[in-house]
Design a protein around this motif. Structure first.
Motif, PDB file in Angstrom:
ATOM      1  N   ALA A 266     -18.073  62.256   9.382  1.00  0.00           N
ATOM      2  CA  ALA A 266     -17.582  63.437   8.669  1.00  0.00           C
ATOM      3  C   ALA A 266     -17.887  63.319   7.180  1.00  0.00           C
ATOM      4  N   PHE A 267     -17.667  62.125   6.639  1.00  0.00           N
ATOM      5  CA  PHE A 267     -18.028  61.878   5.236  1.00  0.00           C
ATOM      6  C   PHE A 267     -19.532  61.995   5.039  1.00  0.00           C
ATOM      7  N   GLY A 268     -20.307  61.512   6.019  1.00  0.00           N
ATOM      8  CA  GLY A 268     -21.758  61.615   5.938  1.00  0.00           C
ATOM      9  C   GLY A 268     -22.243  63.049   5.924  1.00  0.00           C
ATOM     10  N   CYS A 269     -21.566  63.920   6.679  1.00  0.00           N
ATOM     11  CA  CYS A 269     -21.941  65.346   6.684  1.00  0.00           C
ATOM     12  C   CYS A 269     -21.794  65.956   5.292  1.00  0.00           C
ATOM     13  N   ILE A 270     -20.719  65.609   4.600  1.00  0.00           N
ATOM     14  CA  ILE A 270     -20.507  66.134   3.252  1.00  0.00           C
ATOM     15  C   ILE A 270     -21.583  65.610   2.298  1.00  0.00           C
ATOM     16  N   ILE A 271     -21.877  64.308   2.370  1.00  0.00           N
ATOM     17  CA  ILE A 271     -22.881  63.710   1.486  1.00  0.00           C
ATOM     18  C   ILE A 271     -24.251  64.346   1.704  1.00  0.00           C
ATOM     19  N   MET A 272     -24.616  64.551   2.983  1.00  0.00           N
ATOM     20  CA  MET A 272     -25.928  65.109   3.292  1.00  0.00           C
ATOM     21  C   MET A 272     -26.048  66.581   2.938  1.00  0.00           C
ATOM     22  N   ALA A 273     -24.931  67.233   2.624  1.00  0.00           N
ATOM     23  CA  ALA A 273     -24.984  68.651   2.264  1.00  0.00           C
ATOM     24  C   ALA A 273     -25.339  68.859   0.793  1.00  0.00           C
ATOM     25  N   PHE A 274     -25.154  67.846  -0.061  1.00  0.00           N
ATOM     26  CA  PHE A 274     -25.395  68.029  -1.493  1.00  0.00           C
ATOM     27  C   PHE A 274     -26.844  68.381  -1.821  1.00  0.00           C
ATOM     28  N   PRO A 275     -27.854  67.686  -1.262  1.00  0.00           N
ATOM     29  CA  PRO A 275     -29.241  68.073  -1.605  1.00  0.00           C
ATOM     30  C   PRO A 275     -29.582  69.525  -1.283  1.00  0.00           C
ATOM     31  N   PRO A 276     -29.311  70.033  -0.068  1.00  0.00           N
ATOM     32  CA  PRO A 276     -29.639  71.450   0.175  1.00  0.00           C
ATOM     33  C   PRO A 276     -28.791  72.415  -0.652  1.00  0.00           C
ATOM     34  N   ILE A 277     -27.552  72.022  -1.011  1.00  0.00           N
ATOM     35  CA  ILE A 277     -26.747  72.886  -1.877  1.00  0.00           C
ATOM     36  C   ILE A 277     -27.408  73.017  -3.248  1.00  0.00           C
ATOM     37  N   PHE A 278     -27.861  71.905  -3.813  1.00  0.00           N
ATOM     38  CA  PHE A 278     -28.546  71.950  -5.111  1.00  0.00           C
ATOM     39  C   PHE A 278     -29.837  72.752  -5.027  1.00  0.00           C
ATOM     40  N   ILE A 279     -30.563  72.592  -3.924  1.00  0.00           N
ATOM     41  CA  ILE A 279     -31.821  73.322  -3.774  1.00  0.00           C
ATOM     42  C   ILE A 279     -31.561  74.823  -3.668  1.00  0.00           C
ATOM     43  N   GLY A 280     -30.501  75.218  -2.960  1.00  0.00           N
ATOM     44  CA  GLY A 280     -30.142  76.634  -2.893  1.00  0.00           C
ATOM     45  C   GLY A 280     -29.759  77.181  -4.248  1.00  0.00           C
ATOM     46  N   ALA A 281     -29.028  76.389  -5.045  1.00  0.00           N
ATOM     47  CA  ALA A 281     -28.649  76.825  -6.394  1.00  0.00           C
ATOM     48  C   ALA A 281     -29.872  76.945  -7.293  1.00  0.00           C
ATOM     49  N   ILE A 282     -30.803  76.006  -7.166  1.00  0.00           N
ATOM     50  CA  ILE A 282     -32.047  76.074  -7.955  1.00  0.00           C
ATOM     51  C   ILE A 282     -32.834  77.327  -7.598  1.00  0.00           C
ATOM     52  N   ALA A 283     -32.914  77.637  -6.316  1.00  0.00           N
ATOM     53  CA  ALA A 283     -33.636  78.841  -5.889  1.00  0.00           C
ATOM     54  C   ALA A 283     -32.996  80.101  -6.449  1.00  0.00           C
ATOM     55  N   ARG A 284     -31.659  80.093  -6.543  1.00  0.00           N
ATOM     56  CA  ARG A 284     -30.942  81.251  -7.064  1.00  0.00           C
ATOM     57  C   ARG A 284     -31.249  81.463  -8.549  1.00  0.00           C
TER      58      ARG A 284
END
Length: 600
Positions: A266-284
């Motif tokens: 469960a902790f790993g799921c949160i950690i692995m979400a940070f890179p795509p979250i940053f990439i989505g923000a960069i695209a925005r």
């Protein structure tokens, strides 16, 4: 023009994963013909590999692509998957992991068939199968579309090659290959995406990424809070009853370790979400008309039809070519990380809970193993075909995942924790009620109209804003309990004659059928229709050794110890006999002569 460099990077990643899969397949004991060892890797998954493969339950192609898309399209608050699936793993560990691993189950369907019978278990297999197949097809289709746009290659070739590699190492390595390739794939995802972020962030076309300037946080309108809550509960509770999760749980060395792996994952799921979250923000925050990307119109560069590919688009157009090769390889690795697990899960349930339990109760371990391998090939081929032929495959997966939530979750909760308050009549009624109310709500993505228009129904968009999925799940759960209790009372009191117990689960039980829960640990059952699951805790290898009663602290030579019975195979191997296993005597062996008998 074909992107040669990108193709080379994809091929290198595929060869690396294939090599790891082949190496992992060799970890299976030589000459081992036990299907459960292939399904569960001998229940010998350690902590390190277990953390990676448990995290890979949900972290895959759909996870990273969907997270980036949600942040870019609707904002972070609508990016529910990372937090929803993390809570799903935590609740799965609390409610199911320890108990089901301690019982020694092999698949998620085992407790259903123990309580409701083989045929009802087969019926419950259908939504689980559809979820696994449609999920595999959806992510394979997304991969094909991504590679065709970014690399300018043929979509059919990209999908078929990816599917063949995933099916290939899963076919011969089983969970051994899936678990060890998960380590490599998650490593590729994590390193590849983090490598791309600094280059994309510092691209000249990217503005201020801070939330107050690019507004990638998003918001939830008041009228959509019902829909938002429905999706949230769907991810949390609907993310539990999946064989891909329980395959990892049941392969752990003990129930305690299965719980621990669920919490860490469960902790790993949160950690692995940070890179795509940053990439989505960069695209925005990117002015796409200042990049090499060809805008679809003067007013809008990236339409809603291509937001699902925002992650590979960022990697392709905002990073140097040598960095984008690594990022595209990471995306491909993520897709195979999801596809191989689903293919193995679906084939395992079919081989054990359909073929073995319903059609061929006396099937040998070798036969089950080959049925599972054929199932891997068939499921992989079916998912590939659907990915290439059906454009609305994501809509099919959404509907099937809703059915997993509506039908399987309440029934799994009951058979694991409250098995005395449910029976086959309640299960069948709950199955029908759940399907009815969910399908009557419609599914716009695949053209199913809404017959029942729940409160707050949007006539213009055809969208149900009421949490009708959760309502359908609650109605299914209530139906299961009420119908079970009512039928139990009617038959026990004699109000309804026992001959009308047509499902033979309350009073009209065949004399030669014994209930599993009536047996004690170590009872030897000769009837092949009865399966007794016993805990193995820290023991690796096969489960269910009959009469393996060896109290702790007793010496090996204690005459009071009851040893597990064994038998000798035609090849001369000595094996433990499993509970419920019928060992046929050799056909060509003469019967033993009585003492003093003279041959005439």
């Amino acid at each position: 023009m074909i992107n040669i460099g990108g193709i080379v990077s994809i091929i290198l990643f595929y060869l690396m994963i294939l090599a790891v899969g082949i190496w992992a397949a060799k970890k299976q004991p030589v000459g081992e013909d036990d299907s459960e060892d292939v399904m569960l890797a001998g229940r010998s998954i350690g902590i390190f590999v277990g953390i990676f493969t448990m995290t890979a339950t949900w972290v895959g192609g759909g996870y990273i692509n969907g997270t980036a898309e949600a942040v870019y399209d609707t904002g972070l608050v609508w990016c529910q998957a990372p937090f929803g699936y993390a809570l799903s793993l935590v609740l799965g560990g609390i409610l199911f992991a320890n108990k089901m691993r301690t019982e020694g189950y092999v698949t998620m369907l085992d407790p259903f068939q123990d309580k409701f019978g083989e045929r009802m278990g087969g019926l419950l297999f259908l939504p689980a199968l559809c979820g696994e197949v449609f999920w595999s097809a959806a992510i394979l289709g997304a991969l094909g579309a991504t590679l065709s746009v970014i690399l300018n290659v043929d979509i059919e070739g990209a999908v078929i090659l990816s599917a063949c590699i995933a099916v290939g190492y899963t076919l011969f390595g089983g969970l051994y290959a899936v678990a060890y390739t998960d380590v490599v794939q998650l490593g590729c995802i994590f390193i590849g995406l983090w490598l791309c972020i600094p280059f994309a962030w510092n691209h000249e076309a990217v503005g201020d990424v801070m939330p107050e300037n690019s507004d990638w946080i998003g918001s939830v309108p008041m009228r959509e809070w019902g829909l938002y809550t429905d999706y949230c509960l769907l991810l949390i509770f609907g993310g539990i009853p999946w064989q891909v999760y329980f395959q990892r749980v049941l392969s752990s060395k003990s129930g305690h370790k299965a719980q621990l792996l669920s919490y860490v994952a469960a902790f790993g799921c949160i950690i692995m979400a940070f890179p795509p979250i940053f990439i989505g923000a960069i695209a925005r925050a990117t002015a796409w008309n200042e990049t090499a990307f060809e805008c679809e119109s003067e007013t809008q560069c990236i339409s809603s039809n291509h937001t699902s590919m925002i992650l590979p688009i960022v990697i392709q157009y905002l990073t140097p070519s040598y960095v984008s090769f690594v990022g595209l390889g990471a995306i491909s690795a993520a897709v195979m990380s999801s596809a191989d697990s689903s293919v193995l899960s679906a084939s395992s349930m079919f081989a054990r809970n359909i073929w073995k339990s319903i059609f061929r109760q006396n099937a040998s371990e070798t036969e089950i193993l080959w049925v599972m391998r054929v199932g891997i090939f068939v499921v992989g081929g079916l998912a590939t075909t659907l990915a290439l032929t059906i454009s609305s495959i994501y809509g099919l997966w959404y509907l099937s995942s809703d059915l997993v939530y509506v039908i399987l979750f309440p029934q799994l909760l009951m058979v694991v924790h409250f098995k005395d308050h449910c029976n086959t009549y309640g299960s069948l009624a709950a199955y029908i009620i759940g399907i009815f109310f969910r399908t009557m709500g419609g599914e716009a993505m695949i053209g199913i109209p809404a017959v029942i228009k729940y409160p707050w129904y949007d006539e213009e968009t055809g969208e149900q804003l009421f949490p009708f999925r959760t309502l359908s799940m609650i109605l299914s759960a209530v139906t299961l309990v009420v119908v079970s209790e009512v039928t139990q009372h009617l038959f026990d009191s004699g109000t309804i004659h026992q001959k009308w117990d047509i499902l033979k689960c309350i009073v009209n039980i065949p004399e030669d059928a014994l209930r599993v829960d009536d047996l004690h640990e170590g009872d030897m059952m000769m009837a092949h229709t009865v399966i007794k699951y016993s805990a193995t805790d820290e023991m690796n290898g096969r489960i269910n050794p009959a009469l393996s009663i060896e109290p702790e602290g007793e010496e090996e030579g204690d005459p009071l110890q009851v040893k597990a019975p064994t038998f000798t195979t035609p090849a001369g191997q000595v094996k433990k006999r499993l509970v419920g296993e019928v060992i046929s005597p050799p056909v060509d062996v003469d019967p033993p002569k009585k003492q003093g008998q003279t041959k005439l």
